[in-house]
Motif scaffolding. Structure first.
Motif, PDB file in Angstrom:
ATOM      1  N   PRO A  52       6.385  23.737  10.334  1.00 44.00           N
ATOM      2  CA  PRO A  52       4.911  23.769  10.261  1.00 44.00           C
ATOM      3  C   PRO A  52       4.224  23.012  11.396  1.00 44.00           C
ATOM      4  CG  PRO A  52       5.795  23.418   8.077  1.00 44.00           C
ATOM      5  CD  PRO A  52       6.972  23.418   9.013  1.00 44.00           C
ATOM      6  N   GLN A  84       4.251  25.244  14.476  1.00 45.40           N
ATOM      7  CA  GLN A  84       3.317  26.365  14.309  1.00 45.40           C
ATOM      8  C   GLN A  84       1.870  25.876  14.449  1.00 45.40           C
ATOM      9  OE1 GLN A  84       4.791  27.789  10.405  1.00 45.40           O
ATOM     10  NE2 GLN A  84       5.226  29.704  11.438  1.00 45.40           N
ATOM     11  N   TRP A  85       1.598  24.740  13.848  1.00 44.25           N
ATOM     12  CA  TRP A  85       0.255  24.156  13.897  1.00 44.25           C
ATOM     13  C   TRP A  85      -0.102  23.755  15.332  1.00 44.25           C
ATOM     14  CZ3 TRP A  85      -1.099  18.836  14.774  1.00 44.25           C
ATOM     15  CH2 TRP A  85      -2.396  18.491  14.425  1.00 44.25           C
ATOM     16  N   ARG A  90      -0.768  26.775  17.702  1.00 38.35           N
ATOM     17  CA  ARG A  90      -2.074  27.415  17.512  1.00 38.35           C
ATOM     18  C   ARG A  90      -3.209  26.505  17.981  1.00 38.35           C
ATOM     19  NH1 ARG A  90      -4.112  31.748  13.291  1.00 38.35           N
ATOM     20  NH2 ARG A  90      -6.207  31.889  14.108  1.00 38.35           N
ATOM     21  N   LEU A  91      -3.084  25.227  17.653  1.00 41.16           N
ATOM     22  CA  LEU A  91      -4.132  24.266  18.011  1.00 41.16           C
ATOM     23  C   LEU A  91      -4.333  24.222  19.525  1.00 41.16           C
ATOM     24  CD1 LEU A  91      -5.919  22.332  16.402  1.00 41.16           C
ATOM     25  CD2 LEU A  91      -4.293  20.523  16.903  1.00 41.16           C
ATOM     26  N   PHE A  92      -3.223  24.246  20.257  1.00 39.86           N
ATOM     27  CA  PHE A  92      -3.327  24.188  21.710  1.00 39.86           C
ATOM     28  C   PHE A  92      -3.804  25.519  22.299  1.00 39.86           C
ATOM     29  CE2 PHE A  92      -1.253  25.024  25.847  1.00 39.86           C
ATOM     30  CZ  PHE A  92      -1.987  24.123  26.610  1.00 39.86           C
ATOM     31  N   GLU A 122      -5.308  28.371  20.900  1.00 37.25           N
ATOM     32  CA  GLU A 122      -6.442  29.166  20.424  1.00 37.25           C
ATOM     33  C   GLU A 122      -7.713  29.033  21.267  1.00 37.25           C
ATOM     34  OE1 GLU A 122      -7.018  28.912  16.235  1.00 37.25           O
ATOM     35  OE2 GLU A 122      -8.489  30.532  16.248  1.00 37.25           O
ATOM     36  N   ARG A 123      -8.063  27.813  21.606  1.00 36.80           N
ATOM     37  CA  ARG A 123      -9.321  27.624  22.335  1.00 36.80           C
ATOM     38  C   ARG A 123      -9.243  28.200  23.759  1.00 36.80           C
ATOM     39  NH1 ARG A 123     -14.202  28.246  22.868  1.00 36.80           N
ATOM     40  NH2 ARG A 123     -15.380  26.759  24.077  1.00 36.80           N
ATOM     41  N   TYR A 168      -4.288  35.877  17.372  1.00 40.55           N
ATOM     42  CA  TYR A 168      -3.196  34.898  17.280  1.00 40.55           C
ATOM     43  C   TYR A 168      -2.492  35.137  15.947  1.00 40.55           C
ATOM     44  CZ  TYR A 168      -0.558  30.616  17.834  1.00 40.55           C
ATOM     45  OH  TYR A 168       0.468  29.715  17.985  1.00 40.55           O
ATOM     46  N   ILE A 169      -1.245  35.543  16.051  1.00 46.34           N
ATOM     47  CA  ILE A 169      -0.495  35.891  14.837  1.00 46.34           C
ATOM     48  C   ILE A 169       0.618  34.860  14.625  1.00 46.34           C
ATOM     49  CG2 ILE A 169       1.025  37.637  13.797  1.00 46.34           C
ATOM     50  CD1 ILE A 169      -0.606  39.616  15.776  1.00 46.34           C
ATOM     51  N   THR A 170       0.702  34.339  13.423  1.00 44.61           N
ATOM     52  CA  THR A 170       1.805  33.432  13.087  1.00 44.61           C
ATOM     53  C   THR A 170       2.677  34.128  12.053  1.00 44.61           C
ATOM     54  OG1 THR A 170       0.348  31.544  13.448  1.00 44.61           O
ATOM     55  CG2 THR A 170       2.415  31.113  12.300  1.00 44.61           C
TER      56      THR A 170
END
Lengths: 248, 108
Positions: free
Chosen positions: A70, A73-74, A77-79, A81-82, A93-95
């Motif tokens: 996790p 994955q977190w 995405r956090l890095f 996405e923006r 963005y697909i997880t």
């Protein structure tokens, strides 16, 4: 006992209080120094008030992350996405919850992207993968809109020529059991700020090596910078002069 | 009484507070991707960044206050070691979180 702030009056420097102005200056200097230390350790340069690269309305991005811890994955995405939302007109963005679970969402998003945008970049943030098979099913005319593919997957470097044959303009991958996150951070930061793929690749590899050396310095028994680099060094096939703002 | 000594407490407090963003980073991923994930993924960026930004800014502010109050209210002989022992490491940790937050926001 210590009292309220005063200006220094004692002849012994150690017994003096610091003036408010000087205390403020020391505090700000300490803060600035620690921030500079962080960047020096990262070996990176800050992009202050970087503008959106031109041509944003003409490009879309699709990123996919496979099943991982996790935290990974977190963090991915956090890095990511923006950067995607800022530098692309549309992004997905697909997880994945398990291997292959993202196929439907991926193909649906890619179809929409290829229909709507002339330039589509793919970020495959997954361990050794065969997402290329999911793209093969698209018609050639659509596939030609896939512009740049970055693949973090271990041992996925040889996929490069296959991606180019499918229609992609450029591909970056890693040759072995790679520590690609250390590269990806720099690639995305520089590529989205207008560097060519070749420039971002060179910076990414150089700074990844620097981090490996720091790790080796901190724990020489656990890390071998040269071996890590041998497995991780990214390479680019196709158009290395491509910039984010370029059109196909 | 506490006001007289607050500058001595703030330094260690600033350092201790740096555990808060660490705890947040430890807990947040499981809220979105854990076995018992309770929050939808589309809220990940907004919620995580809000949490990280607030905690890193609070941590940094606490460092500023601690350092400033120590330097102005204590004799240098006491203030400098305390700043070096508590505020400097706290500043460094806070800077790491703040840098990460600004990087994730693409501001730097």
């Amino acid at each position: 006992m210590d009292g309220k702030a005063t200006t220094g009056v004692s002849h012994d420097a150690g017994l003096r209080y610091m003036s408010r102005r000087r205390a403020l200056a020391v505090t700000f200097m300490l803060a600035a120094l620690t921030n500079a230390l962080v960047f020096a350790f990262l070996g990176d340069t800050p992009f202050v008030f970087a503008r959106t690269t031109p041509g944003r309305s003409e490009r879309a991005a699709l990123a996919i992350r496979d099943r991982e811890h996790p935290f990974v994955q977190w963090g991915s995405r956090l890095f990511t996405e923006r950067y995607l939302s800022k530098y692309y007109a549309e992004y997905w963005y697909i997880t994945e919850t398990r291997r292959g679970a993202g196929k439907e969402a991926f193909t649906k998003a890619l179809k929409h992207a290829l229909d709507a945008y002339p330039n589509v970049d793919l970020y495959l943030l997954a361990h050794t993968n065969e997402y290329i098979d999911w793209v093969r099913s698209f018609p050639e005319s659509s596939r030609r809109r896939v512009r740049f593919v970055y693949n973090t997957g271990c041992f996925n470097e040889p996929q490069g020529p296959d991606w180019l044959a499918l229609g992609a303009e450029s591909y970056i991958g890693h040759p072995g059991q790679s520590e690609s996150p250390y590269f990806y951070v720099f690639l995305l930061r520089y590529w989205t700020r207008g560097a060519t793929l070749a420039e971002a690749l060179e910076i990414g590899n150089r700074r990844m090596e620097r981090i490996f050396r720091q790790l080796e310095f901190a724990s020489p028994k656990r890390f071998n910078a040269k071996a890590l680099m041998h497995e991780s060094v990214a390479s680019c096939v196709g158009n290395g002069t491509l910039r984010l703002e370029d059109m196909q | 009484m506490i006001r007289r000594y607050e500058h001595f407490i703030l330094g260690p407090l600033a350092l201790l507070f740096q555990a808060a963003p660490t705890a947040f980073i430890y807990l947040a991923p499981n809220l979105f991707y854990g076995v018992d994930a309770s929050l939808p993924e589309h809220l990940l960026w907004m919620m995580s960044m809000t949490g990280l930004a607030i905690l890193s800014l609070l941590g940094m502010t606490l460092c500023y206050f601690a350092s400033y109050l120590l330097l102005t209210r204590s004799r240098r002989l006491v203030a400098f070691p305390m700043v070096a022992l508590f505020c400097a490491p706290a500043f460094l940790i806070a800077a790491i979180y703040l840098t990460a937050t600004l990087m994730f926001m693409t501001w730097i």
